[in-house]
Design a protein around this motif. Structure first.
Motif, PDB file in Angstrom:
ATOM      1  N   TRP A 278      -3.922   5.074   4.448  1.00 19.64           N
ATOM      2  CA  TRP A 278      -4.231   3.922   5.300  1.00 19.64           C
ATOM      3  C   TRP A 278      -5.453   4.257   6.134  1.00 19.64           C
ATOM      4  CZ3 TRP A 278      -3.529  -1.056   5.992  1.00 19.64           C
ATOM      5  CH2 TRP A 278      -3.983  -1.626   7.180  1.00 19.64           C
TER       6      TRP A 278
ATOM      7  N   GLN B  32       0.814  -1.214   0.000  1.00 20.14           N
ATOM      8  CA  GLN B  32       0.000   0.000   0.000  1.00 20.14           C
ATOM      9  C   GLN B  32       0.848   1.264   0.000  1.00 20.14           C
ATOM     10  OE1 GLN B  32      -3.610  -0.082   2.061  1.00 20.14           O
ATOM     11  NE2 GLN B  32      -3.856   2.113   2.164  1.00 20.14           N
TER      12      GLN B  32
ATOM     13  N   LEU C 139      -0.278  -0.432   8.329  1.00 21.31           N
ATOM     14  CA  LEU C 139       0.168  -1.389   7.319  1.00 21.31           C
ATOM     15  C   LEU C 139       1.160  -2.378   7.922  1.00 21.31           C
ATOM     16  CD1 LEU C 139       0.140  -2.315   4.383  1.00 21.31           C
ATOM     17  CD2 LEU C 139       1.924  -0.625   3.892  1.00 21.31           C
TER      18      LEU C 139
END
Length: 784
Positions: A621, A614, A631
């Motif tokens: 996030w 990501q 993450l």
């Protein structure tokens, strides 16, 4: 907004000139966003910032804040936290919140204006203040220079009593001129608001314009900083962070500093308001040698003089900038000696590091509601995290995708692709949406809101998964509710039923699924999607999956495949622990392999590549569940999460779930040494002691270990699981209760081997063939 404080009216001619200038300027685009790896920063540093902020929010050091980190011309971290007001009512912090800059006014407005005037020859640094105010010579102050005021070496007192001021700037400056110095000029560093009040007045004397007009016309508007100004307008005041209460009225969009307030909101030491986006533009301009989009704030040689440190009694100061003084608590400890910045009393700070090509902006209203907040150490800690994450001084070349093409532009989510296509697959249909708090576009606008507003879409019902629509419920039976904004029914799929019922779907033509997964088999959003697919087939409905990237990547596949016959709500389909697929791809696999007769439409994301974590997508996030807060934790979860059904704590009830593991009967030093002996790639294990405040071992001190990812490309979470399990069996066979380990593992052969003393390599060998077969199975369903 407080109307009781008088705002200085803008002279009509200046107002017309400012209006014409605004109309001739295009608003500056915010700086582009980039992944940390794209600008040579350590992936995962944002999670460290998140944790640092969360600790201070929990300690009530501030109501909220906005943090922005930029490097090599791009934003790599931009996040709003907490609230921007607690009184008179709670209001969440937003990225566009307007903040009272307090003493950040000194460098951004006042010293910037002075240096522009220096560059044009209208002011000289060696000028004596008496050139502009002859009255300043009183009491032996006749030799004090402009430069000495800029570096706080003028010997002036820090402040003056507010009642000495009137609302006339020049009249009030005469009060300062009458004061005696408190130190020998040039000999002592004495931080002084009075010196910058005089500098603001010198700007007016030298330019013929008040400081607010000069700085806005000469600096802010040419750069496109349309939301940076003294005395913000009504629109900006509405989203300004509230500071304190004065005379029974909360200050919102009205300067907090009482002397600046007495002067009508405009002063050389305080009074400026701005936003994170505008400050990022300003910081990047200075990193670009004072230039942006063919606009020059100052020339490179002026910037060099402006930021050259002067040492005064052991304190290093630039011309209006802090570089290393007793006020530098908000400076990152690992920033280079060339870094310069400043802080503000209300809880603001900005540091710019030319050597690292880095800026760090921290904005809070820590004085709200009672003036007792404290954020300097947090701002400095964030600066240290950001500076320490810089891997080199130049950006790396863009990484090539798996197809050999350089990735272009940000990732576009399935909901964004659907909107771009004018909701074509939903037009004229009655829509039931399965969603939660992660269901939103890249700007965090909720999918519920997007579909409800779309004229092509008839949204008639909502369905929520485990943890509910807001993602905060952490119990086993969630009831139905009503969505506040749309008044639509919200049917819980984690209560009396986990599959949409015939009655719930009677008025629905299309079921839309849009929830962020984390790439692990036993995370239940996958099961909710699978059961919705079955319900759609049974009731003759269409299922539309709005796809999203797999946040822990789509290339690596790990762990044993679920045993046939072991299917459950935490094991919906025979796939490995880490499957390396998106939910859209898994939907296609489940439909095919389970022979589900359903019309399935997957709206693909655009711009995502299989190897991307990501942090490479530029997407924000969002905590996917109450205990999935970063993450880092999502990457650890396929390994550490396997143990949560056994009698060890995996960090629930701490600030770092899945980053720690322990129990009252574990010796952390012993366990860390044993796990590290397996020499796992990309991770180090440290001993730790922690006390959960909830969940397993609540209130009990646990010995244990902390997992630190050192190389995201090399780290394999399931390998870590085998090292943990083998160590527990060897060290604590009498204490560790492994009988429930198969609840999430769902592979009897591996469990039996683990309990029997098999090591990590032997365990991996057991399922090697099954994993290779899965790779073949999944290949036909990969869409990216």
């Amino acid at each position: 907004m407080n109307q009781s404080y008088r705002r200085r009216p803008l002279h009509w001619a200046a107002a017309v000139a400012a209006l014409l200038l605004v109309s001739s300027q295009a608003s500056a685009e915010p700086l582009p966003q980039a992944a940390a790896s794209a600008v040579a920063m350590r992936p995962g540093f944002s999670a460290d910032i998140d944790r640092a902020v969360a600790e201070q929010l929990e300690a009530k050091k501030m109501p909220g804040c906005v943090v922005v980190v930029g490097r090599h011309g791009s934003i790599v971290h931009k996040q709003a936290y907490g609230n921007r007001s607690l009184q008179p009512e709670v209001e969440p912090m937003t990225l566009d919140t307007v903040f009272d800059m307090a003493s950040l006014t000194k460098p951004i407005a006042t010293s910037t204006s002075i240096m522009r005037l220096v560059e044009r020859g209208d002011v000289r640094l060696r000028d004596k203040v008496t050139k502009y105010f002859p009255e300043f010579a009183a009491h032996g102050k006749d030799d004090i220079t402009v430069e000495q005021l800029l570096i706080h070496a003028g010997g002036l007192a820090p402040v003056i009593a507010t009642d000495k001021f009137t609302d006339d700037t020049m009249e009030s400056m005469l009060k300062i001129c009458e004061m005696e110095p408190v130190a020998e000029p040039g000999e002592v560093f004495k931080y002084s608001d009075l010196g910058f009040l005089m500098l603001g007045a010198i700007v007016q004397k030298a330019s013929g314009q008040p400081l607010d007009e000069y700085s806005r016309e000469q600096v802010f508007l040419p750069l496109g900083m349309q939301e940076t100004m003294f005395n913000p307008n009504e629109q900006l005041c509405q989203r300004a962070a509230i500071t304190e209460q004065v005379d029974g009225t909360w200050l919102q969009g009205v300067v907090h500093d009482p002397r600046a307030r007495k002067l009508g909101g405009v002063a050389g030491h305080a009074g400026l308001f701005s936003t994170a986006d505008d400050l990022a533009i300003y910081a990047q301009t200075l990193l670009n040698n004072g230039q942006r989009n063919n606009v020059s704030v100052v020339l490179p040689q002026t910037l060099r003089e402006w930021t050259t440190p002067r040492e005064i009694a052991g304190n290093k100061r630039g011309l209006g900038w802090d570089m290393g003084s007793v006020y530098s608590r908000n400076r990152g400890e690992t920033m280079s000696p060339k870094a310069f910045g400043h802080g503000g009393f209300t809880g603001t700070s900005m540091w710019i590091d030319p050597e690292l090509d880095l800026f760090v902006i921290f904005l809070s209203n820590r004085v709200h509601p009672n003036g007792k907040g404290e954020v300097n150490d947090l701002a400095g800690r964030i600066g240290t995290i950001a500076a320490s994450a810089c891997l080199n001084s130049t950006p790396e070349a863009p990484a090539e995708s798996s197809e050999g093409k350089v990735a272009q532009g940000p990732v576009k989510l399935g909901i964004e692709v659907l909107a771009a296509n004018h909701f074509d697959v939903l037009e004229g249909k009655r829509v039931g949406l399965i969603a939660n708090h992660t269901s939103c576009d890249s700007q965090r606008k909720s999918t519920i809101e997007i579909l409800a507003e779309a004229p092509e879409v008839n949204l008639v019902a909502l369905f929520s998964p485990e943890h509910g629509l807001k993602g905060v419920e952490d119990h086993a039976n969630i009831g139905d509710t009503t969505h506040e904004a749309t008044k639509l029914p919200v049917y819980s799929l984690y209560g009396e039923t986990r599959k949409p019922t015939k009655e719930q779907l009677d008025g629905v033509d299309v079921i839309v699924f849009d929830i962020q997964d984390i790439g692990c088999r036993f995370y239940t959003y996958l099961s909710t999607m699978g059961l919705a697919m079955e319900a759609a087939a049974e009731q003759g409905k269409t299922l539309v999956v709005l796809d999203r990237p797999n946040p822990i990547g789509g290339k690596l596949v790990e762990g044993p495949v679920l045993d046939s016959g072991s299917e459950s709500f935490v094991g919906f389909h025979p796939i490995p622990v880490r499957h390396g697929m998106t939910l859209g791809e898994l939907a296609q696999m489940i439909k095919s392999e389970k022979s589900i007769d359903v019309e399935l439409i997957v709206v693909k994301t655009e711009g995502w590549h299989r190897e991307d974590y990501q942090y490479s997508t530029g997407l924000p996030w969002i905590d996917t569940s109450p205990n999935m807060r970063s993450l880092t934790e999502a990457v650890l979860y396929p390994g550490v999460g396997l143990f949560e059904t056994t009698n060890v704590s995996v960090g629930r009830g701490t600030d770092t779930p899945f980053e720690v593991l322990g129990a009252p009967w574990i010796d952390g030093n012993q366990l860390a040494e044993k796990i590290n002996a397996y020499q796992l790639a990309g991770v180090r294990v440290l001993p730790v002691q922690f006390t959960p405040t909830a969940s397993k071992f609540e209130g009990e001190s646990c010995g244990g270990v902390n997992f630190v990812i050192t190389d995201w490309d090399e780290f394999r979470p399931v390998d870590l699981a085998w090292a943990i399990g083998s160590s527990l069996v060897e060290l604590y066979s009498e204490d560790w209760e492994s009988k429930r380990f198969n609840r999430l593992l769902s592979n009897r052969a591996v469990l039996d081997a683990l309990v029997g003393g098999a090591g990590p390599q032997e365990l991996k060998g057991i399922y090697e063939a099954d994993l290779a077969e899965f790779q073949k199975r999944r290949s036909q369903f990969l869409a990216y």
